[in-house]
Motif scaffolding. Sequence first.
Motif, PDB file in Angstrom:
ATOM      1  N   GLU A   1      13.868   2.412  -2.819  1.00 49.47           N
ATOM      2  CA  GLU A   1      12.559   3.060  -2.988  1.00 49.47           C
ATOM      3  C   GLU A   1      12.129   3.736  -1.686  1.00 49.47           C
ATOM      4  O   GLU A   1      11.653   4.881  -1.694  1.00 49.47           O
ATOM      5  N   LEU A   2      12.327   3.045  -0.561  1.00 48.60           N
ATOM      6  CA  LEU A   2      11.943   3.619   0.727  1.00 48.60           C
ATOM      7  C   LEU A   2      12.789   4.838   1.068  1.00 48.60           C
ATOM      8  O   LEU A   2      12.293   5.799   1.659  1.00 48.60           O
ATOM      9  N   GLU A   3      14.059   4.818   0.671  1.00 49.89           N
ATOM     10  CA  GLU A   3      14.926   5.976   0.897  1.00 49.89           C
ATOM     11  C   GLU A   3      14.434   7.177   0.097  1.00 49.89           C
ATOM     12  O   GLU A   3      14.432   8.317   0.586  1.00 49.89           O
ATOM     13  N   THR A   4      13.985   6.935  -1.135  1.00 54.26           N
ATOM     14  CA  THR A   4      13.437   8.011  -1.971  1.00 54.26           C
ATOM     15  C   THR A   4      12.176   8.592  -1.344  1.00 54.26           C
ATOM     16  O   THR A   4      11.988   9.812  -1.308  1.00 54.26           O
ATOM     17  N   ILE A   5      11.323   7.716  -0.816  1.00 52.96           N
ATOM     18  CA  ILE A   5      10.093   8.173  -0.161  1.00 52.96           C
ATOM     19  C   ILE A   5      10.426   9.003   1.067  1.00 52.96           C
ATOM     20  O   ILE A   5       9.821  10.057   1.310  1.00 52.96           O
TER      21      ILE A   5
ATOM     22  N   ARG B   1       9.336  12.800   1.237  1.00 50.43           N
ATOM     23  CA  ARG B   1       8.312  12.969   2.273  1.00 50.43           C
ATOM     24  C   ARG B   1       6.918  12.551   1.808  1.00 50.43           C
ATOM     25  O   ARG B   1       5.949  12.756   2.525  1.00 50.43           O
ATOM     26  N   TYR B   2       6.810  11.975   0.613  1.00 48.97           N
ATOM     27  CA  TYR B   2       5.508  11.470   0.171  1.00 48.97           C
ATOM     28  C   TYR B   2       5.726  10.347  -0.844  1.00 48.97           C
ATOM     29  O   TYR B   2       6.825  10.154  -1.361  1.00 48.97           O
ATOM     30  N   HIS B   3       4.637   9.617  -1.133  1.00 49.97           N
ATOM     31  CA  HIS B   3       4.691   8.549  -2.139  1.00 49.97           C
ATOM     32  C   HIS B   3       3.428   8.632  -2.982  1.00 49.97           C
ATOM     33  O   HIS B   3       2.316   8.696  -2.450  1.00 49.97           O
ATOM     34  N   PHE B   4       3.588   8.661  -4.290  1.00 49.88           N
ATOM     35  CA  PHE B   4       2.483   8.769  -5.241  1.00 49.88           C
ATOM     36  C   PHE B   4       2.550   7.553  -6.152  1.00 49.88           C
ATOM     37  O   PHE B   4       3.524   7.375  -6.877  1.00 49.88           O
ATOM     38  N   ALA B   5       1.539   6.699  -6.118  1.00 50.48           N
ATOM     39  CA  ALA B   5       1.619   5.462  -6.898  1.00 50.48           C
ATOM     40  C   ALA B   5       0.236   4.859  -7.124  1.00 50.48           C
ATOM     41  O   ALA B   5      -0.682   5.076  -6.322  1.00 50.48           O
ATOM     42  N   PRO B   6       0.076   4.086  -8.207  1.00 46.99           N
ATOM     43  CA  PRO B   6      -1.175   3.349  -8.421  1.00 46.99           C
ATOM     44  C   PRO B   6      -1.370   2.340  -7.297  1.00 46.99           C
ATOM     45  O   PRO B   6      -0.399   1.772  -6.783  1.00 46.99           O
TER      46      PRO B   6
ATOM     47  N   THR C   1       0.844  -1.199   0.000  1.00 43.53           N
ATOM     48  CA  THR C   1       0.000   0.000   0.000  1.00 43.53           C
ATOM     49  C   THR C   1       0.879   1.249   0.000  1.00 43.53           C
ATOM     50  O   THR C   1       1.989   1.243   0.533  1.00 43.53           O
ATOM     51  N   THR C   2       0.367   2.304  -0.582  1.00 37.80           N
ATOM     52  CA  THR C   2       1.117   3.559  -0.644  1.00 37.80           C
ATOM     53  C   THR C   2       1.360   4.118   0.755  1.00 37.80           C
ATOM     54  O   THR C   2       2.472   4.515   1.095  1.00 37.80           O
ATOM     55  N   SER C   3       0.318   4.119   1.580  1.00 41.32           N
ATOM     56  CA  SER C   3       0.477   4.601   2.955  1.00 41.32           C
ATOM     57  C   SER C   3       1.439   3.705   3.728  1.00 41.32           C
ATOM     58  O   SER C   3       2.254   4.191   4.526  1.00 41.32           O
ATOM     59  N   GLY C   4       1.339   2.402   3.496  1.00 40.48           N
ATOM     60  CA  GLY C   4       2.215   1.465   4.183  1.00 40.48           C
ATOM     61  C   GLY C   4       3.675   1.723   3.865  1.00 40.48           C
ATOM     62  O   GLY C   4       4.538   1.702   4.747  1.00 40.48           O
ATOM     63  N   ARG C   5       3.961   2.004   2.616  1.00 41.00           N
ATOM     64  CA  ARG C   5       5.363   2.250   2.225  1.00 41.00           C
ATOM     65  C   ARG C   5       5.873   3.573   2.803  1.00 41.00           C
ATOM     66  O   ARG C   5       7.056   3.691   3.113  1.00 41.00           O
ATOM     67  N   VAL C   6       4.981   4.536   2.945  1.00 39.88           N
ATOM     68  CA  VAL C   6       5.382   5.783   3.596  1.00 39.88           C
ATOM     69  C   VAL C   6       5.798   5.517   5.044  1.00 39.88           C
ATOM     70  O   VAL C   6       6.791   6.051   5.538  1.00 39.88           O
ATOM     71  N   LEU C   7       5.042   4.666   5.725  1.00 38.17           N
ATOM     72  CA  LEU C   7       5.388   4.316   7.100  1.00 38.17           C
ATOM     73  C   LEU C   7       6.685   3.508   7.144  1.00 38.17           C
ATOM     74  O   LEU C   7       7.568   3.767   7.968  1.00 38.17           O
ATOM     75  N   LEU C   8       6.811   2.532   6.239  1.00 36.86           N
ATOM     76  CA  LEU C   8       8.006   1.684   6.207  1.00 36.86           C
ATOM     77  C   LEU C   8       9.270   2.496   5.933  1.00 36.86           C
ATOM     78  O   LEU C   8      10.359   2.140   6.393  1.00 36.86           O
ATOM     79  N   ALA C   9       9.130   3.589   5.188  1.00 36.44           N
ATOM     80  CA  ALA C   9      10.283   4.432   4.864  1.00 36.44           C
ATOM     81  C   ALA C   9      10.902   5.046   6.114  1.00 36.44           C
ATOM     82  O   ALA C   9      12.056   5.484   6.088  1.00 36.44           O
ATOM     83  N   HIS C  10      10.158   5.056   7.215  1.00 34.43           N
ATOM     84  CA  HIS C  10      10.664   5.646   8.457  1.00 34.43           C
ATOM     85  C   HIS C  10      10.991   4.576   9.500  1.00 34.43           C
ATOM     86  O   HIS C  10      11.214   4.893  10.664  1.00 34.43           O
TER      87      HIS C  10
END
Length: 258
Positions: A181-185, A189-194, A142-151
Amino acid sequence: MNRTAKYSAPALDKGLDILEHLSDNVAPLSQAEIATGLGRSPNEIYRVLVGLEARGYILRDESSGKYRLSLKLYTLSHTHSPIEQLTQAAQLPMMELAETVGQSCHLSVPYEGKLMVVSQVKSPEPVSLSISEGTLFPLFSTTSGRVLLAHYSEEQLEKLLIDAGQEPHLSAEQKQQLLAELETIRRDRYHFAPSDITMGVTDCAAFVGMAGSGLTAAVAASSLTSTLGRHHDRDSIAAAVLNTADKINQRLGIHRAG
């Protein structure tokens, strides 16, 4: 005139300085040590120390005379649950986000290795997406999940991969791609994806809270992919979501460095 200077309360400032200084030091401190650490004289802080001790915010050792924090601040901070604080802080900014981008938005938190939606605001448009509060989704897809995982730390990620059963199926190259990918997010500070969950939906999510604390979440706007570009493009939605995350953080008392 600076608002902080205009409405300053010297005694309150001294009290907060003392509490923050004690929290930064594991060992108890004497009156003189506290004064030195704050750049003040012992006499300046004496009455404040007495007041803090009388109210139960600090404890004074009878033998050494040194001070340490009590559990009162901890107790006060846990009077309301983190989820309740998050949802209350996020409600108005999320309503403004939905109105700005014309899309539904939701707030999610990590829960037992998954992503749980804890609040949502529907789009003002006649046709909109809706996600029930309490719904659980995989973190990694999930997009939100990857944002959390990035931290998350690398050790936390490793454990989550194992718990999710993905560790044996990932090659060293795939794992490096994931970390990149997580480092880029984290940098953006955000993730935009299908969406990997719902066909025809594109999500934009940003991080809320403070990494390493128990207060972390992701705020996201979900758009029908076919409508992107009609009223709002990728950049404008990303900017609106980031602005919303900043507003929520401010309402939580968290201020981004830089």
